[in-house]
Write a protein that holds these residues in place. Structure first.
Motif, PDB file in Angstrom:
ATOM      1  N   UNK A 187       0.859  -1.196   0.000  1.00 58.99           N
ATOM      2  CA  UNK A 187       0.000   0.000   0.000  1.00 58.99           C
ATOM      3  C   UNK A 187       0.886   1.235   0.000  1.00 58.99           C
ATOM      4  N   UNK A 188       1.006   1.911  -1.127  1.00 61.58           N
ATOM      5  CA  UNK A 188       1.840   3.111  -1.204  1.00 61.58           C
ATOM      6  C   UNK A 188       1.324   4.215  -0.284  1.00 61.58           C
ATOM      7  N   UNK A 189       2.194   5.150   0.042  1.00 59.50           N
ATOM      8  CA  UNK A 189       1.802   6.255   0.924  1.00 59.50           C
ATOM      9  C   UNK A 189       0.659   7.086   0.354  1.00 59.50           C
ATOM     10  N   UNK A 190       0.532   7.118  -0.972  1.00 62.29           N
ATOM     11  CA  UNK A 190      -0.515   7.939  -1.577  1.00 62.29           C
ATOM     12  C   UNK A 190      -1.808   7.173  -1.837  1.00 62.29           C
ATOM     13  N   UNK A 191      -1.937   5.982  -1.244  1.00 64.46           N
ATOM     14  CA  UNK A 191      -3.131   5.168  -1.466  1.00 64.46           C
ATOM     15  C   UNK A 191      -3.787   4.791  -0.142  1.00 64.46           C
ATOM     16  N   UNK A 192      -5.104   4.941  -0.095  1.00 60.75           N
ATOM     17  CA  UNK A 192      -5.854   4.549   1.107  1.00 60.75           C
ATOM     18  C   UNK A 192      -6.252   3.086   1.074  1.00 60.75           C
ATOM     19  N   UNK A 193      -6.065   2.438  -0.073  1.00 60.31           N
ATOM     20  CA  UNK A 193      -6.392   1.023  -0.213  1.00 60.31           C
ATOM     21  C   UNK A 193      -5.165   0.251  -0.684  1.00 60.31           C
ATOM     22  N   UNK A 194      -5.160  -1.047  -0.391  1.00 58.01           N
ATOM     23  CA  UNK A 194      -4.011  -1.877  -0.727  1.00 58.01           C
ATOM     24  C   UNK A 194      -4.029  -2.284  -2.200  1.00 58.01           C
ATOM     25  N   UNK A 195      -2.839  -2.579  -2.711  1.00 57.43           N
ATOM     26  CA  UNK A 195      -2.666  -3.125  -4.050  1.00 57.43           C
ATOM     27  C   UNK A 195      -2.199  -4.569  -3.897  1.00 57.43           C
ATOM     28  N   UNK A 196      -2.735  -5.461  -4.695  1.00 54.49           N
ATOM     29  CA  UNK A 196      -2.410  -6.868  -4.502  1.00 54.49           C
ATOM     30  C   UNK A 196      -2.435  -7.617  -5.827  1.00 54.49           C
TER      31      UNK A 196
END
Length: 387
Positions: A187-196
């Protein structure tokens, strides 16, 4: 001297989505969620619940049984941190009124954080047997509306007290760890949701399990049949089921039956709560302790996994009369008390929870009296209140 888990507390927010409703809303065959993923419900956190408030609430369930003057360490494992600098554990420490001498910090490594905290706490208590340590896992799993990971969301916290001569589970010596720099989930700092990358993450999870499980058995000179139960990090139930199938392959009928039945018992709470990241493994432990078939000195294996990736396998032995330190009725009420959301209400709450409320706007909570909640920020300082 034995060191291990003496108390265990659990909290999940008071709202949930039924997977049948979500499947219909997303135009998906329901069994893809109910069987293919293995989930029936998922808890939903609104804007007034975060990692801190949930961690406080999980610990409240047993804090009145703890000698606060003996607590020397408080660790919080989370990947849902509320500040880039200040530890979430400091907010928890203040709410619990722990002594100022308590050492406290936060650990982040995806879903491995709580296990890392337990390992630190175990070693701390071994060196300072007069002290105890509180370790909290608290997280909100968010992947976004109408995404592939939506069905594997959830929210909740598990808190444990680590001390000498524990009443629930004595941690045995030894472990097996394996790590690698990979990108299966982040989850990058600029994202409120995770990437998977879901398929890749499952492959890595199973690979890390096999590596650490085999290495642990080799180091400890054990066989699979020596375990009464094996527990897994459960981002969703089907993931753990795949690992358990690998564990029981080629075992005798008695061993296979025992490990399969206790695995099922360990998934009962996760099926209804969903993914709680760092605390998922320990929600499985609580579910097994309260719903499985265990006896004193039984060996429980625990596989912890955090994407990115870190895996570890370790074990513990069940203590005599461990049931007396649990409160199954309260834990079942915690899950049963939740209000079912319509999909429209869930989507509105989800979107709102992604936004930080405007400064100096006080939030309210629809939780029951006695629970803590996030009340907004005052001059950009987070505020927590008890209902």
């Amino acid at each position: 001297m034995q060191v291990g888990i003496d108390q265990i507390g659990f909290y999940t927010p008071n709202k949930y989505v039924d997977m049948l409703d979500l499947a219909h809303a997303r135009g998906v065959e329901p069994n893809k969620y109910l069987i293919g993923i293995g989930q029936s419900k998922m808890s939903v956190a609104d804007q007034s619940q975060d990692a801190v408030s949930m961690g406080i609430n999980a610990t409240l369930s047993y804090i009145n049984k703890v000698d606060l003057e003996q607590v020397g360490l408080l660790i919080m494992g989370t990947e849902s941190g509320v500040d880039q600098s200040k530890s979430a554990s400091l907010f928890v420490k203040s709410a619990l009124k722990l002594p100022p001498e308590v050492r406290t910090f936060e650990i982040k490594e995806a879903c491995f954080g709580m296990t890392a905290g337990i390992m630190v706490a175990r070693d701390y208590v071994r060196l300072h047997p007069e002290h105890s340590a509180i370790v909290i896992g608290s997280d909100i799993a968010r992947y976004g509306l109408k995404t592939g990971g939506e069905v594997t969301q959830g929210a909740g916290s598990v808190s444990v007290l680590i001390k000498a001569n524990p009443r629930i589970l004595a941690l045995t010596s030894g472990h097996s760890a394996y790590s690698a720099d990979i990108n299966d989930f982040w989850r990058p700092n600029n994202s409120a949701v995770a990437l998977v990358d879901g398929k890749y993450s499952t492959e890595v999870y199973l690979d890390f399990f096999q590596r650490t499980f085999q290495a642990y058995k080799s180091k400890q000179k054990m066989t699979t049949a020596d375990f009464t139960a094996i527990l897994y990090h459960l981002p969703f139930v089907k993931m753990g089921l795949k690992a358990n199938r690998l564990a029981v392959a080629e075992q005798d009928a008695k061993t296979k039956k025992r490990l399969e039945e206790n695995f099922t018992a360990s998934t009962l709470y996760s099926k209804q709560v969903g993914n709680i990241y760092t605390a998922s493994l320990y929600l499985g432990l609580l579910s097994l302790l309260e719903n499985g078939t265990l006896s004193a000195a039984d060996t429980i294996g625990l596989f912890s996994y955090g994407s990115g990736a870190m895996g570890e396998f370790y074990a513990g032995k069940v203590m005599a009369n461990y049931e007396q330190a649990l409160n199954k009725v309260a834990d079942e009420k915690m899950i049963a008390r939740r209000q079912q959301l319509t999909i429209a209400d869930y989507e509105q709450i989800f979107k709102q929870a992604l936004q930080l409320p405007a400064d100096n706007i006080e939030l309210s909570s629809d939780e029951a009296p006695g629970y803590w909640y996030f009340a907004g920020t005052k001059n950009h300082v987070r505020q927590y209140q008890r209902k």
